[in-house]
Design a protein around this motif. Structure first.
Motif, PDB file in Angstrom:
ATOM      1  N   PHE A   4      -7.559  39.011  34.432  1.00 26.76           N
ATOM      2  CA  PHE A   4      -7.992  40.236  33.774  1.00 26.76           C
ATOM      3  C   PHE A   4      -7.153  41.411  34.269  1.00 26.76           C
ATOM      4  CE2 PHE A   4     -11.482  37.272  33.579  1.00 26.76           C
ATOM      5  CZ  PHE A   4     -11.952  37.415  32.279  1.00 26.76           C
ATOM      6  N   SER A  37     -22.101  30.007  28.213  1.00 22.44           N
ATOM      7  CA  SER A  37     -21.158  31.110  28.441  1.00 22.44           C
ATOM      8  C   SER A  37     -21.268  31.662  29.848  1.00 22.44           C
ATOM      9  CB  SER A  37     -21.417  32.254  27.448  1.00 22.44           C
ATOM     10  OG  SER A  37     -21.310  31.829  26.122  1.00 22.44           O
ATOM     11  N   ASP A  50     -12.310  48.442  32.409  1.00 19.10           N
ATOM     12  CA  ASP A  50     -12.420  47.654  31.175  1.00 19.10           C
ATOM     13  C   ASP A  50     -13.778  47.973  30.554  1.00 19.10           C
ATOM     14  OD1 ASP A  50     -12.758  45.670  29.213  1.00 19.10           O
ATOM     15  OD2 ASP A  50     -11.707  44.155  30.388  1.00 19.10           O
ATOM     16  N   TYR A  94     -15.296  46.448  28.149  1.00 18.71           N
ATOM     17  CA  TYR A  94     -15.864  45.296  27.445  1.00 18.71           C
ATOM     18  C   TYR A  94     -16.608  44.369  28.401  1.00 18.71           C
ATOM     19  CZ  TYR A  94     -13.086  46.472  23.324  1.00 18.71           C
ATOM     20  OH  TYR A  94     -12.555  47.106  22.238  1.00 18.71           O
ATOM     21  N   HIS A 126     -17.087  40.404  28.717  1.00 16.76           N
ATOM     22  CA  HIS A 126     -16.358  39.223  28.256  1.00 16.76           C
ATOM     23  C   HIS A 126     -17.291  38.010  28.311  1.00 16.76           C
ATOM     24  CE1 HIS A 126     -12.324  41.217  28.581  1.00 16.76           C
ATOM     25  NE2 HIS A 126     -13.031  41.977  29.416  1.00 16.76           N
ATOM     26  N   TYR A 127     -17.559  37.417  27.157  1.00 18.74           N
ATOM     27  CA  TYR A 127     -18.352  36.194  27.077  1.00 18.74           C
ATOM     28  C   TYR A 127     -17.378  35.022  26.957  1.00 18.74           C
ATOM     29  CZ  TYR A 127     -22.784  38.669  26.190  1.00 18.74           C
ATOM     30  OH  TYR A 127     -23.917  39.453  26.294  1.00 18.74           O
ATOM     31  N   VAL A 128     -17.281  34.227  28.003  1.00 17.08           N
ATOM     32  CA  VAL A 128     -16.314  33.131  28.030  1.00 17.08           C
ATOM     33  C   VAL A 128     -17.035  31.815  27.756  1.00 17.08           C
ATOM     34  CG1 VAL A 128     -14.606  31.901  29.405  1.00 17.08           C
ATOM     35  CG2 VAL A 128     -14.855  34.382  29.649  1.00 17.08           C
ATOM     36  N   ASP A 138     -12.518  33.756  24.978  1.00  9.36           N
ATOM     37  CA  ASP A 138     -13.091  35.025  25.439  1.00  9.36           C
ATOM     38  C   ASP A 138     -13.520  35.857  24.234  1.00  9.36           C
ATOM     39  OD1 ASP A 138     -13.754  37.410  26.624  1.00  9.36           O
ATOM     40  OD2 ASP A 138     -11.770  37.813  27.463  1.00  9.36           O
ATOM     41  N   THR A 139     -14.836  36.079  24.096  1.00 10.42           N
ATOM     42  CA  THR A 139     -15.375  36.958  23.059  1.00 10.42           C
ATOM     43  C   THR A 139     -15.801  38.259  23.721  1.00 10.42           C
ATOM     44  OG1 THR A 139     -16.172  35.071  21.777  1.00 10.42           O
ATOM     45  CG2 THR A 139     -17.112  37.229  21.245  1.00 10.42           C
ATOM     46  N   LYS A 140     -15.274  39.390  23.244  1.00 13.55           N
ATOM     47  CA  LYS A 140     -15.497  40.671  23.902  1.00 13.55           C
ATOM     48  C   LYS A 140     -16.483  41.536  23.112  1.00 13.55           C
ATOM     49  CE  LYS A 140     -11.161  41.947  24.026  1.00 13.55           C
ATOM     50  NZ  LYS A 140      -9.963  42.737  24.375  1.00 13.55           N
ATOM     51  N   TYR A 141     -17.355  42.209  23.862  1.00 11.36           N
ATOM     52  CA  TYR A 141     -18.304  43.155  23.268  1.00 11.36           C
ATOM     53  C   TYR A 141     -18.156  44.501  23.972  1.00 11.36           C
ATOM     54  CZ  TYR A 141     -20.507  39.132  21.047  1.00 11.36           C
ATOM     55  OH  TYR A 141     -20.741  38.005  20.304  1.00 11.36           O
TER      56      TYR A 141
END
Length: 460
Positions: free
Chosen positions: A269, A284, A292, A294, A296-298, A305-308
Motif C-alpha cells: 500500500f 474478506s 489513504d 479508502y 480496502h476489502y480484500v 481489492d475492492t475500495k470504499y
C-alpha cells in the motif's frame, strides 16, 4: 485509448442536434469530431437504439430509484440501531494487576488454556482449563497470568523487541500468533513453549497478526506498507475432531501441534497499514492505511481489492486515518466500526461492504500521535474507545451516539482493550504498566467508576 462508448456518445450527440435542428452547432460538431466520425463510420451509419433524451430520463429514474432504496435502507438501519440496550455492561473496576510487567503493556486479551493431566491409575487423560490474561509488553515478553489466582505461570521470550500483538487459533487454543517491533511473526505452542514457525517477511514493525475466523489463514500488517497472507498447509495427520482437545487424533493431543503455514500473497500500500480485521463470513479482510481515504476489502480467495471511500461526499481528501476496525458482534458483522485519529475523536459506523455511513460518534479525545483502540460490547448496543487525554475509556451508546460514561482508573494512555464474553468483563492495559479488569456490578463501597455524573455537559 477511448472506450467503445466514445464513438457511441458522439453518435448520440449528433442525433440530438439533428432532431432538435441545432444546425450551426451540428456543423461545428461534425467538423471538430471529423476524425472520430471517419474512424468509426460503421457506428455512425446506424441510428442509436435510444436517443439521448431517453437515456437521460432512464438515468434520472435510476438515480431516483437508488435514492429511494437508500432511504428505505437507512430507515431499516435507524430502526435497528435506535433500539436501546439495558446498560447492564462493564463499568466498574474489579481488579488491577500492577506487577506483571515492569514496562509498558502493549496488548492484552484472555484465553482459556487447556491443561492435560495423565491419570496413571485410570490410564487416561484428564482435561481442565485455566483462564489466562495474556499480555505483550515493551519488555519483549509475553506473559500468562491466571485471572483467578493472579499468578503469572508462563513467560515467553520469542521476540527481540516489544510485542505489539497476540492472537490465538479459533480451533486450537494453545496455538498462538504474535507480532513484534523486531518485524517478525512467531507461531508458538504455548503448552510446550515450542516455537513452531518464525516468519521474517516484513521489514518494519508488525502492527497486527490475526487468524481468520476459520483458522485456515492468518494475515499480518506492518509499517513497511504491506499486508501478508498465510495459508495453512495440509497437516501430516488430519484430525477428525479438531475442536476436541480430548481426542487422540487431534493435533493438540499430548501437547503436540502438527500445523504449518506458508505465505501465499502480499499486498503493498502507499502508507503504513494501521488497522485491519477479518469479516465473520471468512470472505474478506478489511484494511485501513495511513494517507489513504479508502477502506480496502480484500477477497480471501483471489485477493482482489475492492475500495470504499470513507469520505461521505466522495472526494479524495485525506483528513484522518482509520486506526482500528472491527465488525459488529451481534449480527454477523453487518456494520463496521472505524476509530479514527481525527481531532474530534470521530468514530464512524459503516454498513459493511459499502461506503454508507450509518452513524458518527464524537467526544473521545485524541491528538495527532494517538492510536485509538475500541472494543464492542457483545450486544452491539455499546462500544468502548480509548481516550488519550488521561487514560480514560469512553463508553458509547450506539442508539444515542453519545458517551454515557468514562472508565477512570488508568493513569496513562490505554493501548489495548479486550472483551471477555464468557465472563462479561472488559480488560484494558496501557502505558501505566497495569492491567485493569472492569465488570458489570459494583463491588466497591465507593460506587461506580464510570457514571453519567462523570460526563461533561457537552457529551450528554
Amino acid at each position: 485509448m477511448p472506450s467503445k462508448a466514445f464513438p457511441l456518445a458522439h453518435s448520440l450527440v449528433l442525433q440530438f442536434l439533428e432532431l432538435n435542428k441545432y444546425h450551426k452547432t451540428l456543423n461545428a460538431f461534425r467538423e471538430e469530431a471529423s476524425e472520430v466520425i471517419i474512424e468509426n463510420s460503421e457506428v455512425f451509419r446506424q441510428s442509436p437504439e435510444k436517443n439521448l433524451i431517453d437515456l437521460v430520463d432512464e438515468h434520472l429514474i435510476s438515480r431516483m430509484t437508488d435514492r429511494l432504496g437508500k432511504l428505505s435502507l437507512q430507515r431499516q438501519i435507524e430502526e435497528e440501531l435506535n433500539q436501546s440496550g439495558n446498560e447492564n455492561i462493564p463499568r466498574f473496576l474489579y481488579d488491577t494487576f500492577n506487577q506483571i510487567h515492569d514496562a509498558n503493556i502493549l496488548s492484552v486479551r484472555t484465553q482459556n488454556l487447556p491443561i492435560t493431566n495423565f491419570l496413571e491409575g485410570e490410564n487416561e487423560y484428564a482435561y481442565s482449563h485455566v483462564t489466562a490474561i495474556v499480555t505483550g509488553s515493551a519488555d519483549k515478553s509475553i506473559k500468562f497470568t491466571s485471572l483467578l489466582t493472579r499468578d503469572t505461570f508462563n513467560t515467553l521470550q520469542v521476540h527481540k523487541s516489544p510485542v505489539l500483538c497476540v492472537d490465538f487459533h479459533p480451533d486450537y487454543p494453545t496455538l498462538m500468533l504474535s507480532g513484534s517491533m523486531d518485524s517478525t511473526v512467531v507461531l508458538v505452542n504455548v503448552n510446550t513453549n515450542e516455537t513452531l514457525q518464525t516468519f521474517k517477511d516484513h521489514s518494519k514493525y508488525v502492527i497486527h497478526a490475526r487468524f481468520s475466523p476459520d483458522g485456515s489463514m492468518f494475515a499480518t500488517a506492518s509499517h513497511d506498507h504491506t499486508v501478508n497472507f498465510y495459508k495453512m498447509l495440509p497437516p501430516s495427520t488430519v484430525p477428525n475432531t479438531p475442536r476436541s482437545p480430548a481426542s487422540p487424533r487431534s493435533p493438540t493431543f499430548n501437547n503436540q501441534i502438527d500445523i504449518k503455514y506458508a505465505k501465499v500473497h502480499s499486498m503493498i500500500f502507499t502508507g503504513n497499514v494501521e488497522a485491519f480485521c477479518f469479516l465473520p463470513n471468512n470472505e474478506s479482510l478489511v484494511i485501513g492505511v495511513r494517507e489513504d481515504n479508502y477502506l480496502h476489502y480484500v477477497d480471501l480467495v483471489n485477493f482482489q481489492d475492492t475500495k470504499y471511500n470513507m469520505n461521505e461526499n466522495g472526494d479524495e481528501w485525506v483528513s484522518f486515518t482509520p486506526m482500528d476496525i472491527s465488525p459488529s458482534p451481534h449480527n454477523n458483522g453487518k456494520y463496521l466500526l472505524v476509530s479514527t485519529d481525527d481531532e474530534t475523536g470521530r468514530q464512524i459506523l459503516f454498513l459493511v461492504n459499502s461506503d454508507v455511513q450509518v452513524r458518527n460518534f464524537y467526544g473521545a479525545r485524541v491528538n495527532k500521535f494517538s492510536t485509538p483502540r475500541h472494543c464492542w460490547h457483545p450486544s452491539g448496543k455499546y462500544f468502548y474507545v480509548t481516550d488519550d487525554t488521561k487514560g480514560d475509556i469512553c463508553i458509547f451508546d450506539v442508539a444515542t451516539a453519545k458517551i454515557i460514561g468514562r472508565l477512570e482508573g488508568h493513569t496513562s494512555i490505554v493501548k489495548s482493550l479486550w472483551f471477555d464474553i464468557e465472563r462479561d468483563l472488559l480488560i484494558s492495559c496501557g502505558f501505566d504498566k497495569t492491567i485493569r479488569v472492569w465488570g458489570v456490578t459494583d463491588v466497591t463501597p465507593e460506587g461506580s467508576i464510570a457514571s453519567s455524573e462523570n460526563v461533561s455537559d457537552t457529551e450528554k
